[in-house]
Design an enzyme around this catalytic site. Sequence first.
Site, PDB file in Angstrom:
ATOM      1  N   HIS A 108      -6.490   1.608   4.801  1.00  0.00           N
ATOM      2  CA  HIS A 108      -6.082   2.943   5.226  1.00  0.00           C
ATOM      3  C   HIS A 108      -7.275   3.888   5.072  1.00  0.00           C
ATOM      4  O   HIS A 108      -7.592   4.343   3.975  1.00  0.00           O
ATOM      5  CB  HIS A 108      -4.890   3.412   4.377  1.00  0.00           C
ATOM      6  CG  HIS A 108      -4.386   4.770   4.747  1.00  0.00           C
ATOM      7  ND1 HIS A 108      -3.620   5.535   3.903  1.00  0.00           N
ATOM      8  CD2 HIS A 108      -4.534   5.505   5.878  1.00  0.00           C
ATOM      9  CE1 HIS A 108      -3.325   6.677   4.492  1.00  0.00           C
ATOM     10  NE2 HIS A 108      -3.882   6.686   5.688  1.00  0.00           N
ATOM     11  N   GLU A 128      -7.838   3.465   1.093  1.00  0.00           N
ATOM     12  CA  GLU A 128      -6.759   2.776   0.366  1.00  0.00           C
ATOM     13  C   GLU A 128      -6.729   1.342   0.877  1.00  0.00           C
ATOM     14  O   GLU A 128      -6.572   1.116   2.085  1.00  0.00           O
ATOM     15  CB  GLU A 128      -5.407   3.444   0.651  1.00  0.00           C
ATOM     16  CG  GLU A 128      -5.115   4.650  -0.219  1.00  0.00           C
ATOM     17  CD  GLU A 128      -3.714   5.243   0.021  1.00  0.00           C
ATOM     18  OE1 GLU A 128      -3.145   5.784  -0.927  1.00  0.00           O
ATOM     19  OE2 GLU A 128      -3.196   5.168   1.155  1.00  0.00           O
TER      20      GLU A 128
END
Length: 719
Positions: free
Chosen positions: A437, A449
């Site tokens: 992410h 992430e």
Amino acid sequence: MANELKGTVNYTVNGNIAILEVDNPPVNPLSSGVRAGLTDCIAKANNDDSIKGIILTGAGRSFIAGADISEFGQKPDGPDLHTALKEIEFSKKPVLAAINGTALGGGLETALVCNYRMGTNKAIVGLPEVNLGLLPGAGGTQRLPRLIGPSQALKMMIAGTPISAKKALQQGVIDAISENSLIEDGIAFLQDKITLSEHPKVRDKNEKLLEARGADNILAEAKALAAKTRRGQFAPGQIISCVEAAINEDDFDIGMKKESEYFLECLVHPQREAMIHIFFGERAASKISDIPKETPLHQINSAGVVGSGTMGGGIAMNFANAGIPVLILDQDEKNLSRGMGVIEKNYQMMVDRGRMSQDQKDTVMQIITPTLSYEDLADVDIVVEAVYENLELKQEIFKSLDTAVNDQAILASNTSGLDIDAIASSTNRPNKVVGTHFFSPANVMRLLEVVRGSKSSDETMATVMALGKKMGKASVVSLNAPGFIGNRMLYGYTYQANMLLLEGALPNQIDSALESFGMSMGPFRMMDLVGLDLGWRARKLGGIETPLTNKISDALCEQDRFGQKNSKGFYNYSEGSRAPNPAPENESIYKEVSEKNNIQRREISDQEIIDRCIFALVNEGAKILEEGVSQRAGDMDIVYINGYGFPIWRGGPMFYANQFGLGKVVEKINEFAELDKNFWKPAPMLEKLASDSGLFGEAPAPEDRAKKLGFTTGNMGGV
Ligand code: 3H9
């Protein structure tokens, strides 16, 4: 040398030159044993009549990475740094700093007490103390302005960004670059100097300071730079005061004394503790607690990105910036050429702003190759899919990738909230599937992430974490759970902001309160930036009832107020400007919506705004920690600072809660429960920690976290 001291300095002799090699792996900070070693070795060389010159260098990849950061706030062992540096500065024999790698902070300050400085062409020098809430406290604020002038020195110390050997040579920080063997070149350089009766000392170079005396603009410009780039931070002002002393004091030692006083004030300031927490927190976050350090990595020598939109383009730039050739795939030729155009424009902007040379731009552009065909991705080592958030579409793409790309390759999805296991299940290699992410704009934002699916292998996870590091990202692992870490925490924060608006505060007040707390952008400015119409349209399309917290933004959309995109939302914007102006015409809408929903509007204090929004983050963070979605409380601090504009000098929401006192946080939450008992319930872990250790520390052991979560597959509602 005493054994219990950390690090050492190796002493060897080459002809009439003593070579002192700082040895404190991996990056040679100036720990106790190094300080003792420097003092002893300089004395040894000075006491040996056969030695005519001294070379100071570092073992391994670093020269000296600065003071030992882990010693701050501890009682130091061994000699202090100033004593060791004085020995070098007043050495009877000339000293050359042979900078073999990074010379940062106290490392550069050590080089500045040497008579001469030579670097390899890979050397990097800088004074990054400001990033730790500190100032260069080993003479850097007094010596660097003498060498390169106060204006340049201030820019370097306030930015805290290191510079290359080439730039250091141009600016006069170093005297020479070695293109061959650093030590051989260093010896030859010193042989030329040893016959001189005197050797230059930076402390004696006063011309540039005398020129600056009375030039108020230098300090004024530095103050403006600090206000713009380091809002709310304590150390930059202290740095400026040190340089002011360097300019105005005739006596070098008085400037040094002032530097020490200002340094001490930084050292005891809470911002220093917060920022050092982030320094170590970022390094801790890069490790996965249940994956061995020795886990073999899959070599990433080439990459593919699927989707040439804003995210895909930004991700491709990350690969290219890390020197990894990347193919960018789109099925639509027009989109692809538009995407390549955006990439080119972004790099050109960097060239125009002096952040990149034309040569560097040419190099990165050469390794980004557009393609329309999956077959071209056959040999890459990793593919990141970056199309819009739609599970079925992503599953289809992963199916195609699974067929087209070699079996060893890792397949990553850039999703902000979809279920990685559901995506992985559409392939025959779920162990090689992971979520990545990235945050928008992906070429700028540092947060990554890394989402661990239930089948993601250790090798896949370790490889992607290493890749994140290579890209210069702050990488944090999240379990595959709704909203991952950041967006899940954000939910409560924006919920509270919207409730505060319904209860009587205005967007401008809420944003100002949170920006004065240090958030880089208040929630309503953020919502205007993203666009109020996205949720409104989705709700209309899906026939979904507007939740209470979106009633005002939906009412604004009904009045054609979509945010920055059409110059009116919670704020008004003048043509071509992003500066928000209050929109008094909205106030009747706010009143009407509150009334319709039986909410009594009232005066709300700035403190209540801050407490409700920030403690909503903290309480959700405690739940995330309890569920094991995040490995550590510190990981959530890294997420919030690097992805959501939380002020670094507060150390992140969880660290802020520690400093505020967890007991007091629980009290506040219980107080707020009287306003809204559905939302406000202290997380059990928060209550437990408040009554036990009183601090967020490490998370519980990671076993069975995924099982405990019990999430179902399917669209988990990307936030
Ligand atoms: C200072 O100098 C104050 C003075 O002005 C005044 C004094 C009176 N100390 O980052 P990495 C550890 S303030 C202790 O992954 P890389 C790090 O925690 C200092 N430890 O490697 C990690 O440990 P672990 C000013 C340090 O290759 C390991 O080394 N200097 C220090 O990606 C590897 O680090 C700075 O601010 C340190 N100084 O990057 C420079 N530095 O493996 C800070 C690193 O257990 N350091 N460690 O996780 C850096 O910027 C980067 O580490 C560096 C290497 C670029 C050097």
